[in-house]
Design a protein around this motif. Structure first.
Motif, PDB file in Angstrom:
ATOM      1  N   ARG A   1     106.252  70.726  80.637  1.00  7.47           N
ATOM      2  CA  ARG A   1     105.946  72.142  80.835  1.00  7.47           C
ATOM      3  C   ARG A   1     106.865  72.766  81.878  1.00  7.47           C
ATOM      4  NH1 ARG A   1     101.043  73.510  78.565  1.00  7.47           N
ATOM      5  NH2 ARG A   1      99.808  71.763  77.775  1.00  7.47           N
ATOM      6  N   PRO A   2     106.972  74.120  81.839  1.00 10.14           N
ATOM      7  CA  PRO A   2     106.314  75.060  80.934  1.00 10.14           C
ATOM      8  C   PRO A   2     106.986  75.089  79.569  1.00 10.14           C
ATOM      9  CG  PRO A   2     107.759  76.254  82.425  1.00 10.14           C
ATOM     10  CD  PRO A   2     107.785  74.819  82.871  1.00 10.14           C
ATOM     11  N   TYR A   3     106.190  75.335  78.525  1.00  9.12           N
ATOM     12  CA  TYR A   3     106.726  75.422  77.176  1.00  9.12           C
ATOM     13  C   TYR A   3     107.188  76.859  76.942  1.00  9.12           C
ATOM     14  CZ  TYR A   3     104.011  71.088  76.594  1.00  9.12           C
ATOM     15  OH  TYR A   3     103.487  69.824  76.735  1.00  9.12           O
ATOM     16  N   GLN A   4     108.446  77.121  77.268  1.00  8.56           N
ATOM     17  CA  GLN A   4     109.010  78.459  77.146  1.00  8.56           C
ATOM     18  C   GLN A   4     110.318  78.384  76.371  1.00  8.56           C
ATOM     19  OE1 GLN A   4     107.769  81.418  78.324  1.00  8.56           O
ATOM     20  NE2 GLN A   4     105.911  80.428  79.106  1.00  8.56           N
ATOM     21  N   TYR A   5     110.534  79.342  75.488  1.00  7.26           N
ATOM     22  CA  TYR A   5     111.742  79.332  74.667  1.00  7.26           C
ATOM     23  C   TYR A   5     113.000  79.414  75.524  1.00  7.26           C
ATOM     24  CZ  TYR A   5     108.395  80.428  70.956  1.00  7.26           C
ATOM     25  OH  TYR A   5     107.335  80.403  70.096  1.00  7.26           O
ATOM     26  N   ILE A   6     112.994  80.280  76.531  1.00  9.28           N
ATOM     27  CA  ILE A   6     114.187  80.456  77.346  1.00  9.28           C
ATOM     28  C   ILE A   6     114.455  79.216  78.189  1.00  9.28           C
ATOM     29  CG2 ILE A   6     112.913  81.628  79.191  1.00  9.28           C
ATOM     30  CD1 ILE A   6     116.575  82.225  78.039  1.00  9.28           C
ATOM     31  N   LYS A   7     113.403  78.565  78.652  1.00  7.94           N
ATOM     32  CA  LYS A   7     113.569  77.322  79.411  1.00  7.94           C
ATOM     33  C   LYS A   7     114.184  76.253  78.520  1.00  7.94           C
ATOM     34  CE  LYS A   7     111.225  73.214  80.623  1.00  7.94           C
ATOM     35  NZ  LYS A   7     110.694  72.137  79.754  1.00  7.94           N
ATOM     36  N   ALA A   8     113.701  76.149  77.281  1.00  7.79           N
ATOM     37  CA  ALA A   8     114.237  75.162  76.340  1.00  7.79           C
ATOM     38  C   ALA A   8     115.700  75.435  76.026  1.00  7.79           C
ATOM     39  CB  ALA A   8     113.404  75.169  75.052  1.00  7.79           C
ATOM     40  N   ALA A   9     116.021  76.714  75.809  1.00  9.91           N
ATOM     41  CA  ALA A   9     117.414  77.077  75.507  1.00  9.91           C
ATOM     42  C   ALA A   9     118.333  76.725  76.671  1.00  9.91           C
ATOM     43  CB  ALA A   9     117.507  78.567  75.185  1.00  9.91           C
ATOM     44  N   GLY A  10     117.886  76.988  77.892  1.00 10.31           N
ATOM     45  CA  GLY A  10     118.701  76.660  79.062  1.00 10.31           C
ATOM     46  C   GLY A  10     118.918  75.159  79.196  1.00 10.31           C
ATOM     47  N   GLU A  11     117.870  74.378  78.934  1.00 10.88           N
ATOM     48  CA  GLU A  11     118.001  72.923  79.042  1.00 10.88           C
ATOM     49  C   GLU A  11     118.932  72.373  77.965  1.00 10.88           C
ATOM     50  OE1 GLU A  11     114.288  70.864  79.233  1.00 10.88           O
ATOM     51  OE2 GLU A  11     113.714  71.779  81.141  1.00 10.88           O
ATOM     52  N   GLY A  12     118.865  72.916  76.759  1.00 17.54           N
ATOM     53  CA  GLY A  12     119.764  72.467  75.696  1.00 17.54           C
ATOM     54  C   GLY A  12     121.213  72.712  76.055  1.00 17.54           C
ATOM     55  N   ASN A  13     121.478  73.882  76.632  1.00 16.72           N
ATOM     56  CA  ASN A  13     122.828  74.219  77.071  1.00 16.72           C
ATOM     57  C   ASN A  13     123.298  73.261  78.163  1.00 16.72           C
ATOM     58  OD1 ASN A  13     124.639  75.706  79.139  1.00 16.72           O
ATOM     59  ND2 ASN A  13     124.837  76.985  77.316  1.00 16.72           N
ATOM     60  N   ALA A  14     122.433  73.027  79.169  1.00 13.18           N
ATOM     61  CA  ALA A  14     122.798  72.167  80.296  1.00 13.18           C
ATOM     62  C   ALA A  14     122.975  70.717  79.867  1.00 13.18           C
ATOM     63  CB  ALA A  14     121.727  72.268  81.386  1.00 13.18           C
ATOM     64  N   ALA A  15     122.167  70.259  78.931  1.00 11.61           N
ATOM     65  CA  ALA A  15     122.256  68.866  78.480  1.00 11.61           C
ATOM     66  C   ALA A  15     123.640  68.566  77.903  1.00 11.61           C
ATOM     67  CB  ALA A  15     121.167  68.567  77.456  1.00 11.61           C
ATOM     68  N   VAL A  16     124.202  69.512  77.173  1.00 12.52           N
ATOM     69  CA  VAL A  16     125.551  69.316  76.636  1.00 12.52           C
ATOM     70  C   VAL A  16     126.563  69.225  77.764  1.00 12.52           C
ATOM     71  CG1 VAL A  16     127.395  70.375  75.267  1.00 12.52           C
ATOM     72  CG2 VAL A  16     125.049  70.397  74.418  1.00 12.52           C
ATOM     73  N   HIS A  17     126.410  70.065  78.779  1.00  9.54           N
ATOM     74  CA  HIS A  17     127.314  70.029  79.939  1.00  9.54           C
ATOM     75  C   HIS A  17     127.301  68.639  80.583  1.00  9.54           C
ATOM     76  CE1 HIS A  17     129.255  71.263  83.703  1.00  9.54           C
ATOM     77  NE2 HIS A  17     128.304  70.582  84.323  1.00  9.54           N
ATOM     78  N   PHE A  18     126.102  68.079  80.774  1.00 10.83           N
ATOM     79  CA  PHE A  18     126.012  66.776  81.440  1.00 10.83           C
ATOM     80  C   PHE A  18     126.404  65.630  80.504  1.00 10.83           C
ATOM     81  CE2 PHE A  18     123.085  69.314  84.167  1.00 10.83           C
ATOM     82  CZ  PHE A  18     123.840  69.212  85.333  1.00 10.83           C
ATOM     83  N   ALA A  19     126.221  65.814  79.201  1.00  9.20           N
ATOM     84  CA  ALA A  19     126.709  64.816  78.247  1.00  9.20           C
ATOM     85  C   ALA A  19     128.231  64.774  78.281  1.00  9.20           C
ATOM     86  CB  ALA A  19     126.210  65.144  76.839  1.00  9.20           C
ATOM     87  N   GLU A  20     128.851  65.952  78.379  1.00  6.70           N
ATOM     88  CA  GLU A  20     130.308  66.036  78.479  1.00  6.70           C
ATOM     89  C   GLU A  20     130.786  65.366  79.767  1.00  6.70           C
ATOM     90  OE1 GLU A  20     133.550  69.540  77.734  1.00  6.70           O
ATOM     91  OE2 GLU A  20     132.001  69.953  79.231  1.00  6.70           O
ATOM     92  N   GLU A  21     130.068  65.577  80.853  1.00  7.98           N
ATOM     93  CA  GLU A  21     130.399  64.953  82.137  1.00  7.98           C
ATOM     94  C   GLU A  21     130.297  63.428  82.026  1.00  7.98           C
ATOM     95  OE1 GLU A  21     127.650  64.993  85.825  1.00  7.98           O
ATOM     96  OE2 GLU A  21     128.976  66.738  86.102  1.00  7.98           O
ATOM     97  N   TYR A  22     129.264  62.963  81.329  1.00 10.04           N
ATOM     98  CA  TYR A  22     129.073  61.531  81.119  1.00 10.04           C
ATOM     99  C   TYR A  22     130.226  60.933  80.314  1.00 10.04           C
ATOM    100  CZ  TYR A  22     127.064  57.269  79.075  1.00 10.04           C
ATOM    101  OH  TYR A  22     126.872  55.973  78.645  1.00 10.04           O
ATOM    102  N   LEU A  23     130.625  61.653  79.257  1.00  9.90           N
ATOM    103  CA  LEU A  23     131.734  61.182  78.424  1.00  9.90           C
ATOM    104  C   LEU A  23     133.042  61.107  79.212  1.00  9.90           C
ATOM    105  CD1 LEU A  23     130.949  63.209  75.177  1.00  9.90           C
ATOM    106  CD2 LEU A  23     130.877  60.718  75.394  1.00  9.90           C
ATOM    107  N   ALA A  24     133.261  62.104  80.066  1.00 13.09           N
ATOM    108  CA  ALA A  24     134.481  62.113  80.892  1.00 13.09           C
ATOM    109  C   ALA A  24     134.487  60.918  81.835  1.00 13.09           C
ATOM    110  CB  ALA A  24     134.563  63.413  81.669  1.00 13.09           C
ATOM    111  N   GLY A  25     133.324  60.576  82.384  1.00 12.60           N
ATOM    112  CA  GLY A  25     133.215  59.442  83.275  1.00 12.60           C
ATOM    113  C   GLY A  25     133.478  58.121  82.570  1.00 12.60           C
ATOM    114  N   LYS A  26     133.071  58.029  81.316  1.00  9.66           N
ATOM    115  CA  LYS A  26     133.293  56.811  80.531  1.00  9.66           C
ATOM    116  C   LYS A  26     134.778  56.606  80.247  1.00  9.66           C
ATOM    117  CE  LYS A  26     130.480  54.650  78.348  1.00  9.66           C
ATOM    118  NZ  LYS A  26     129.840  53.340  78.551  1.00  9.66           N
ATOM    119  N   GLN A  27     135.518  57.709  80.116  1.00 10.82           N
ATOM    120  CA  GLN A  27     136.954  57.613  79.826  1.00 10.82           C
ATOM    121  C   GLN A  27     137.733  57.166  81.057  1.00 10.82           C
ATOM    122  OE1 GLN A  27     137.962  61.455  78.295  1.00 10.82           O
ATOM    123  NE2 GLN A  27     137.030  61.104  76.300  1.00 10.82           N
TER     124      GLN A  27
END
Length: 283
Positions: free
Chosen positions: A257-283
């Motif tokens: 929680r909270p179950y909010q559309y805007i919160k979910a959208a923000g987390e989806g956006n941020a998750a990609v940013h940190f996945a990209e950071e993770y991939l860069a670290g692996k390289q």
């Protein structure tokens, strides 16, 4: 192999897919439906920035239109398992498999609880995949639980293989043609057995079966990813939306929680940013 695999629709999945596209990542996006039912059925949304007093249907159309304008394609396939296969992840979807370096789970909130015994007997008579495991039950007696009419083609397929099929539709207006299918309009309470599944138990009786197929649009997170840490039904993540499994991230309502559309959208956006950071670290 993909850089990122996104599992789930809704605001988190849509946002993750858009951000992955903008960042020019090699990604694949899975969702059983173009827009989550929670969004589509919302009567009125007043707190989504830039879209005052928008209906769920209108917001869903906006999501779809944005994705189409970027050329983002979604695969309407149900992922039934995610496995760490040494430096990468293998995702199972029916009789297909896909590989990705990272995974973002945008699963929403699980509204359907597993039936008692379902998780215990997974792989020992319980299956989520008709095309994967159907041939194991040729000529045998099976039970099929289905939560949506969209699975009726899979039910018919399983019936064509089985000797006897007890079909338990957890939805209205089931329409099946298989001669060996017996429809049971009851709620299953428990799957039981010894080393393998033996029975499905109802409030007023039970049936003997060799196997059980559970057909629903999503799989519980802890079942989908073995060893995934959850708490109170939500996936545990840190501030970078990392789960306890390196390379697997989670975003949206499935993180709590909270179950909010805007919160979910923000987390989806941020998750990609940190996945990209993770991939860069692996390289």
């Amino acid at each position: 192999m993909y850089d990122i695999a996104i599992i789930g629709g809704g605001p988190a999945g849509v946002s993750a897919a858009i951000n992955a596209k903008v960042k020019n990542k090699n990604f694949i996006w899975f969702s059983s439906k173009a827009v989550s039912e929670k969004v589509a059925k919302a009567e009125l949304i007043k707190n989504y920035p830039g879209l005052p007093s928008v209906t769920g249907a209108e917001l869903g159309w906006t999501f779809i239109n944005h994705c189409e304008s970027l050329g983002i394609a979604m695969r309407e396939e149900v992922i039934t398992g995610v496995y760490d296969t040494g430096g990468k992840f293998t995702l199972l979807a029916g009789d297909k498999d896909y590989e990705a370096k990272t995974v973002i789970l945008c699963l929403g909130v699980q509204t359907v609880k597993p039936i008692e015994g379902e998780e215990e007997f997974l792989g020992r008579g319980v299956s989520y995949c008709a095309t994967c495991d159907g041939n194991l039950y040729k000529g045998k007696t099976i039970a099929i639980f289905a939560t949506d009419k969209i699975f009726e083609h899979e039910i018919e397929y399983l019936c064509s293989l089985a000797g006897k099929a007890y079909v338990i539709p957890l939805y209205k207006n089931a329409n099946l043609t298989a001669a060996n299918a017996e429809i049971i309009m009851k709620t299953p309470l428990k799957i039981s057995g010894g080393m393998r599944v033996e029975e499905v138990i109802f409030k007023d009786g039970k049936i003997s079966v060799d196997g059980v197929f559970v057909l629903r649009a999503s799989v519980a997170p802890s079942t989908l990813v073995h060893g995934l840490q959850t708490e109170d039904g939500h996936i545990s993540v840190n501030r970078k939306f990392e789960t306890n499994i390196a390379g697997i991230f989670a975003a949206g309502d499935c993180t709590g929680r909270p179950y909010q559309y805007i919160k979910a959208a923000g987390e989806g956006n941020a998750a990609v940013h940190f996945a990209e950071e993770y991939l860069a670290g692996k390289q």
